[in-house]
Motif scaffolding. Structure first.
Motif, PDB file in Angstrom:
ATOM      1  N   ARG A  56       0.835  -1.208   0.000  1.00 19.56           N
ATOM      2  CA  ARG A  56       0.000   0.000   0.000  1.00 19.56           C
ATOM      3  C   ARG A  56       0.870   1.260   0.000  1.00 19.56           C
ATOM      4  O   ARG A  56       0.606   2.216  -0.717  1.00 19.56           O
ATOM      5  CB  ARG A  56      -0.925   0.012   1.219  1.00 19.56           C
ATOM      6  CG  ARG A  56      -2.207  -0.763   1.030  1.00 19.56           C
ATOM      7  CD  ARG A  56      -3.188  -0.455   2.153  1.00 19.56           C
ATOM      8  NE  ARG A  56      -2.687  -0.852   3.454  1.00 19.56           N
ATOM      9  CZ  ARG A  56      -2.874  -2.057   4.013  1.00 19.56           C
ATOM     10  NH1 ARG A  56      -3.558  -2.975   3.360  1.00 19.56           N
ATOM     11  NH2 ARG A  56      -2.384  -2.328   5.212  1.00 19.56           N
ATOM     12  N   ALA A  57       1.900   1.252   0.808  1.00 21.23           N
ATOM     13  CA  ALA A  57       2.808   2.403   0.860  1.00 21.23           C
ATOM     14  C   ALA A  57       3.505   2.592  -0.481  1.00 21.23           C
ATOM     15  O   ALA A  57       3.649   3.728  -0.966  1.00 21.23           O
ATOM     16  CB  ALA A  57       3.831   2.219   1.977  1.00 21.23           C
ATOM     17  N   GLU A  75       1.035   4.088  -2.926  1.00 19.80           N
ATOM     18  CA  GLU A  75       0.855   5.512  -2.645  1.00 19.80           C
ATOM     19  C   GLU A  75       2.036   6.323  -3.164  1.00 19.80           C
ATOM     20  O   GLU A  75       1.863   7.411  -3.724  1.00 19.80           O
ATOM     21  CB  GLU A  75       0.673   5.739  -1.142  1.00 19.80           C
ATOM     22  CG  GLU A  75      -0.664   5.292  -0.599  1.00 19.80           C
ATOM     23  CD  GLU A  75      -0.773   5.476   0.906  1.00 19.80           C
ATOM     24  OE1 GLU A  75       0.088   6.181   1.505  1.00 19.80           O
ATOM     25  OE2 GLU A  75      -1.711   4.920   1.493  1.00 19.80           O
ATOM     26  N   LEU A  76       3.252   5.791  -2.981  1.00 18.71           N
ATOM     27  CA  LEU A  76       4.446   6.481  -3.481  1.00 18.71           C
ATOM     28  C   LEU A  76       4.449   6.561  -5.001  1.00 18.71           C
ATOM     29  O   LEU A  76       4.800   7.595  -5.578  1.00 18.71           O
ATOM     30  CB  LEU A  76       5.717   5.795  -2.985  1.00 18.71           C
ATOM     31  CG  LEU A  76       6.078   6.047  -1.520  1.00 18.71           C
ATOM     32  CD1 LEU A  76       7.279   5.180  -1.123  1.00 18.71           C
ATOM     33  CD2 LEU A  76       6.388   7.506  -1.294  1.00 18.71           C
ATOM     34  N   ALA A 121       1.792   6.571  -6.942  1.00 24.30           N
ATOM     35  CA  ALA A 121       0.756   7.537  -7.318  1.00 24.30           C
ATOM     36  C   ALA A 121       1.268   8.971  -7.128  1.00 24.30           C
ATOM     37  O   ALA A 121       1.060   9.843  -7.984  1.00 24.30           O
ATOM     38  CB  ALA A 121      -0.502   7.313  -6.489  1.00 24.30           C
ATOM     39  N   ALA A 122       1.955   9.200  -6.009  1.00 26.91           N
ATOM     40  CA  ALA A 122       2.521  10.532  -5.769  1.00 26.91           C
ATOM     41  C   ALA A 122       3.584  10.863  -6.809  1.00 26.91           C
ATOM     42  O   ALA A 122       3.664  12.004  -7.308  1.00 26.91           O
ATOM     43  CB  ALA A 122       3.116  10.607  -4.370  1.00 26.91           C
TER      44      ALA A 122
END
Length: 113
Positions: free
Chosen positions: A14-15, A18-19, A21-22
């Motif tokens: 998940r992390a 998220e990274l 996507a960022a």
């Protein structure tokens, strides 16, 4: 222990998502800013050329106007003599005498005060 490891792996995934996507969002912003910068450079180049054209035209017109004044010479003084008005004496700018027909050539407003 296996369940705890699976939870840790899921959390890491998940992390990582998220990274990613960022990172994609940041890359899109960088691309957008790059396009805007390129457009603004083109605008700057265009308006710099336009300003140079206008400045050249202004210099040409100023020279033309100066030529007209130079060609006129003392014609305005001759008009004064013909009209019967007394011919004005020379006046001074910075202590140097200047003929009346040269008033338009005073360099700045401070000289006239």
């Amino acid at each position: 222990a296996l369940r705890a490891a699976e939870d840790a792996v899921a959390e890491a995934k998940r992390a990582a998502a998220e990274l990613r996507a960022a990172e994609v969002d940041l890359q899109h912003q960088v691309d957008d800013y790059g396009r805007v910068l390129k457009e603004n450079k083109a605008k700057l180049q265009h308006w710099t050329k336009e300003l140079a054209k206008l400045r050249a035209e202004h210099r040409k017109e100023a020279r033309s106007y100066a030529d007209v004044l130079r060609a006129r010479g003392d014609d305005d003084d001759d008009d004064d003599r013909r009209s019967g008005r007394p011919r004005p004496e020379r006046w001074s700018v910075w202590g140097r005498p200047v003929r009346r027909s040269r008033r338009a050539q005073v360099p700045d407003a401070q000289a006239r005060r």
